[in-house]
Design a protein around this motif. Structure first.
Motif, PDB file in Angstrom:
ATOM      1  N   TYR A 178      -2.905  31.964  37.765  1.00  0.00           N
ATOM      2  CA  TYR A 178      -1.556  31.867  37.224  1.00  0.00           C
ATOM      3  C   TYR A 178      -0.853  30.646  37.790  1.00  0.00           C
ATOM      4  CZ  TYR A 178       2.521  33.629  34.855  1.00  0.00           C
ATOM      5  OH  TYR A 178       3.571  33.775  33.989  1.00  0.00           O
ATOM      6  N   GLY A 179      -0.419  29.745  36.953  1.00  0.00           N
ATOM      7  CA  GLY A 179       0.287  28.544  37.371  1.00  0.00           C
ATOM      8  C   GLY A 179      -0.522  27.277  37.206  1.00  0.00           C
ATOM      9  N   GLU A 180      -1.780  27.387  36.770  1.00  0.00           N
ATOM     10  CA  GLU A 180      -2.650  26.210  36.672  1.00  0.00           C
ATOM     11  C   GLU A 180      -2.180  25.186  35.646  1.00  0.00           C
ATOM     12  OE1 GLU A 180      -4.282  28.975  33.560  1.00  0.00           O
ATOM     13  OE2 GLU A 180      -3.456  29.209  35.554  1.00  0.00           O
ATOM     14  N   SER A 181      -1.298  25.568  34.749  1.00  0.00           N
ATOM     15  CA  SER A 181      -0.807  24.620  33.739  1.00  0.00           C
ATOM     16  C   SER A 181       0.433  23.858  34.191  1.00  0.00           C
ATOM     17  CB  SER A 181      -0.497  25.361  32.435  1.00  0.00           C
ATOM     18  OG  SER A 181       0.529  26.309  32.654  1.00  0.00           O
ATOM     19  N   ILE A 182       1.148  24.354  35.190  1.00  0.00           N
ATOM     20  CA  ILE A 182       2.411  23.735  35.610  1.00  0.00           C
ATOM     21  C   ILE A 182       2.224  22.277  36.054  1.00  0.00           C
ATOM     22  CG2 ILE A 182       4.412  23.888  37.164  1.00  0.00           C
ATOM     23  CD1 ILE A 182       4.434  26.212  35.250  1.00  0.00           C
ATOM     24  N   PRO A 183       1.213  21.942  36.876  1.00  0.00           N
ATOM     25  CA  PRO A 183       1.056  20.517  37.230  1.00  0.00           C
ATOM     26  C   PRO A 183       0.806  19.626  36.006  1.00  0.00           C
ATOM     27  CG  PRO A 183      -0.136  21.879  38.797  1.00  0.00           C
ATOM     28  CD  PRO A 183       0.319  22.783  37.680  1.00  0.00           C
ATOM     29  N   LEU A 184      -0.022  20.068  35.065  1.00  0.00           N
ATOM     30  CA  LEU A 184      -0.285  19.283  33.862  1.00  0.00           C
ATOM     31  C   LEU A 184       0.985  19.125  33.026  1.00  0.00           C
ATOM     32  CD1 LEU A 184      -2.134  17.892  31.732  1.00  0.00           C
ATOM     33  CD2 LEU A 184      -2.502  20.184  30.788  1.00  0.00           C
ATOM     34  N   PHE A 185       1.646  20.245  32.727  1.00  0.00           N
ATOM     35  CA  PHE A 185       2.866  20.189  31.921  1.00  0.00           C
ATOM     36  C   PHE A 185       3.944  19.343  32.614  1.00  0.00           C
ATOM     37  CE2 PHE A 185       1.905  24.560  29.801  1.00  0.00           C
ATOM     38  CZ  PHE A 185       0.988  23.947  28.960  1.00  0.00           C
ATOM     39  N   SER A 186       4.018  19.422  33.933  1.00  0.00           N
ATOM     40  CA  SER A 186       4.998  18.642  34.682  1.00  0.00           C
ATOM     41  C   SER A 186       4.706  17.153  34.587  1.00  0.00           C
ATOM     42  CB  SER A 186       5.016  19.072  36.154  1.00  0.00           C
ATOM     43  OG  SER A 186       5.489  20.396  36.270  1.00  0.00           O
ATOM     44  N   GLN A 187       3.437  16.775  34.703  1.00  0.00           N
ATOM     45  CA  GLN A 187       3.054  15.366  34.571  1.00  0.00           C
ATOM     46  C   GLN A 187       3.411  14.843  33.181  1.00  0.00           C
ATOM     47  OE1 GLN A 187       2.050  13.187  36.859  1.00  0.00           O
ATOM     48  NE2 GLN A 187      -0.042  13.649  37.450  1.00  0.00           N
ATOM     49  N   ILE A 188       3.132  15.640  32.179  1.00  0.00           N
ATOM     50  CA  ILE A 188       3.483  15.221  30.815  1.00  0.00           C
ATOM     51  C   ILE A 188       4.994  15.050  30.696  1.00  0.00           C
ATOM     52  CG2 ILE A 188       3.516  15.932  28.384  1.00  0.00           C
ATOM     53  CD1 ILE A 188       0.741  17.228  28.877  1.00  0.00           C
ATOM     54  N   ALA A 189       5.762  16.000  31.232  1.00  0.00           N
ATOM     55  CA  ALA A 189       7.225  15.936  31.127  1.00  0.00           C
ATOM     56  C   ALA A 189       7.823  14.786  31.933  1.00  0.00           C
ATOM     57  CB  ALA A 189       7.835  17.257  31.578  1.00  0.00           C
ATOM     58  N   LEU A 190       7.172  14.380  33.005  1.00  0.00           N
ATOM     59  CA  LEU A 190       7.656  13.241  33.784  1.00  0.00           C
ATOM     60  C   LEU A 190       7.526  11.930  33.014  1.00  0.00           C
ATOM     61  CD1 LEU A 190       6.294  13.862  37.392  1.00  0.00           C
ATOM     62  CD2 LEU A 190       8.680  13.427  36.766  1.00  0.00           C
ATOM     63  N   ASN A 191       6.540  11.861  32.134  1.00  0.00           N
ATOM     64  CA  ASN A 191       6.202  10.604  31.490  1.00  0.00           C
ATOM     65  C   ASN A 191       6.384  10.577  29.975  1.00  0.00           C
ATOM     66  OD1 ASN A 191       5.041   9.120  33.883  1.00  0.00           O
ATOM     67  ND2 ASN A 191       3.848  10.996  33.940  1.00  0.00           N
ATOM     68  N   HIS A 192       6.642  11.730  29.375  1.00  0.00           N
ATOM     69  CA  HIS A 192       6.737  11.829  27.916  1.00  0.00           C
ATOM     70  C   HIS A 192       7.775  12.891  27.556  1.00  0.00           C
ATOM     71  CE1 HIS A 192       2.945   9.597  27.800  1.00  0.00           C
ATOM     72  NE2 HIS A 192       2.597  10.369  28.804  1.00  0.00           N
ATOM     73  N   GLN A 193       8.132  12.929  26.290  1.00  0.00           N
ATOM     74  CA  GLN A 193       9.038  13.971  25.813  1.00  0.00           C
ATOM     75  C   GLN A 193       8.254  15.267  25.595  1.00  0.00           C
ATOM     76  OE1 GLN A 193      10.830  12.577  22.199  1.00  0.00           O
ATOM     77  NE2 GLN A 193      11.767  10.813  23.178  1.00  0.00           N
ATOM     78  N   VAL A 194       8.897  16.375  25.904  1.00  0.00           N
ATOM     79  CA  VAL A 194       8.347  17.692  25.605  1.00  0.00           C
ATOM     80  C   VAL A 194       9.329  18.364  24.658  1.00  0.00           C
ATOM     81  CG1 VAL A 194       7.686  19.934  26.535  1.00  0.00           C
ATOM     82  CG2 VAL A 194       7.143  17.856  27.815  1.00  0.00           C
ATOM     83  N   VAL A 195       8.817  18.840  23.520  1.00  0.00           N
ATOM     84  CA  VAL A 195       9.660  19.408  22.465  1.00  0.00           C
ATOM     85  C   VAL A 195       9.484  20.921  22.406  1.00  0.00           C
ATOM     86  CG1 VAL A 195      10.028  19.470  19.960  1.00  0.00           C
ATOM     87  CG2 VAL A 195       9.616  17.290  21.099  1.00  0.00           C
ATOM     88  N   PHE A 196      10.601  21.617  22.283  1.00  0.00           N
ATOM     89  CA  PHE A 196      10.613  23.070  22.113  1.00  0.00           C
ATOM     90  C   PHE A 196      11.021  23.389  20.682  1.00  0.00           C
ATOM     91  CE2 PHE A 196      13.434  26.883  22.118  1.00  0.00           C
ATOM     92  CZ  PHE A 196      12.444  27.835  22.299  1.00  0.00           C
ATOM     93  N   LEU A 197      10.213  24.191  20.003  1.00  0.00           N
ATOM     94  CA  LEU A 197      10.564  24.690  18.672  1.00  0.00           C
ATOM     95  C   LEU A 197      11.059  26.118  18.826  1.00  0.00           C
ATOM     96  CD1 LEU A 197       7.700  23.599  16.239  1.00  0.00           C
ATOM     97  CD2 LEU A 197       9.999  22.689  16.427  1.00  0.00           C
ATOM     98  N   ASN A 198      12.281  26.371  18.458  1.00  0.00           N
ATOM     99  CA  ASN A 198      12.840  27.707  18.584  1.00  0.00           C
ATOM    100  C   ASN A 198      12.437  28.556  17.375  1.00  0.00           C
ATOM    101  OD1 ASN A 198      14.302  29.843  19.610  1.00  0.00           O
ATOM    102  ND2 ASN A 198      16.189  29.210  18.617  1.00  0.00           N
ATOM    103  N   GLU A 199      11.137  28.682  17.208  1.00  0.00           N
ATOM    104  CA  GLU A 199      10.578  29.513  16.145  1.00  0.00           C
ATOM    105  C   GLU A 199       9.517  30.408  16.779  1.00  0.00           C
ATOM    106  OE1 GLU A 199       9.256  27.257  12.666  1.00  0.00           O
ATOM    107  OE2 GLU A 199      10.436  25.567  13.423  1.00  0.00           O
TER     108      GLU A 199
END
Length: 190
Positions: free
Chosen positions: A112-133
């Motif tokens: 549990y938590g293995e995706s947080i470093p990857l998602f964080s790296q992406i968010a530091l360097n790129h846009q992350v979009v949330f679809l409220n659907e």
């Protein structure tokens, strides 16, 4: 683009097209994720009100991001927003550039938590979009990792150490990560 789907869950017929459209909408979008509904073992929707975990620090405390705001900040992702692998589409090259899921620091049984470093790296360097659907139906049952007990503080400290070891392009980014780690210790409980 990559999307990792859990075999026991269900996706809306429009999910892939919706996520992909947003991913291709801008050159700098690195990941797109959507909202979800919980279902039980029989496939019936379980109505549990989910907290909006998309938060950002303010001068005095934290504020929730409105559901209609698509951008999700690094801080929000780092403080455990509901951005989860099965309903997140990632640009393939970024998945490999930032090392994918962290199986070295999160071995089987401690995943549990293995995706947080990857998602964080992406968010530091790129846009992350949330679809409220609600395009994903997440099956809740007793045999899944998220149904067990886990020590969130232990996992967060592990993620903090991982993020501090990364060789960032510049000192400004490294200092930003240090500041977010410090601020994250004061966030509202999930």
């Amino acid at each position: 683009a990559l999307l990792f789907f859990d075999a026991d869950d269900v996706m809306d017929k429009n999910m892939i097209a919706s996520l992909y459209r947003e991913l291709k909408n801008s050159e700098n979008v690195g990941a797109v994720y959507c909202s979800f509904k919980n279902i039980n073992e029989e496939g019936l929707i379980v109505r549990k009100k989910l907290k909006n975990r998309r938060i950002v620090p303010t001068k005095y405390w934290f504020k929730k991001l409105p559901d209609n705001e698509k951008g999700t900040s690094f801080f929000s992702i780092y403080s455990w927003t509901l951005m989860v692998e099965p309903f997140t589409m990632i640009k393939k090259d970024l998945f490999f550039k930032y090392g994918g899921w962290d199986e070295k620091n999160f071995p089987k049984g401690d995943t549990y938590g293995e995706s947080i470093p990857l998602f964080s790296q992406i968010a530091l360097n790129h846009q992350v979009v949330f679809l409220n659907e609600e395009l994903y139906l997440y099956r809740r049952h007793s045999n899944q990792i998220t149904s067990g007990k886990f020590n969130m503080n232990y996992i967060q400290k592990k993620i903090d150490k991982i993020m501090l070891k990364i060789n960032y392009k510049n000192l400004e980014t490294k200092n930003r990560v240090k500041e977010i780690i410090k601020i994250n210790n004061y966030r509202l409980p999930l």
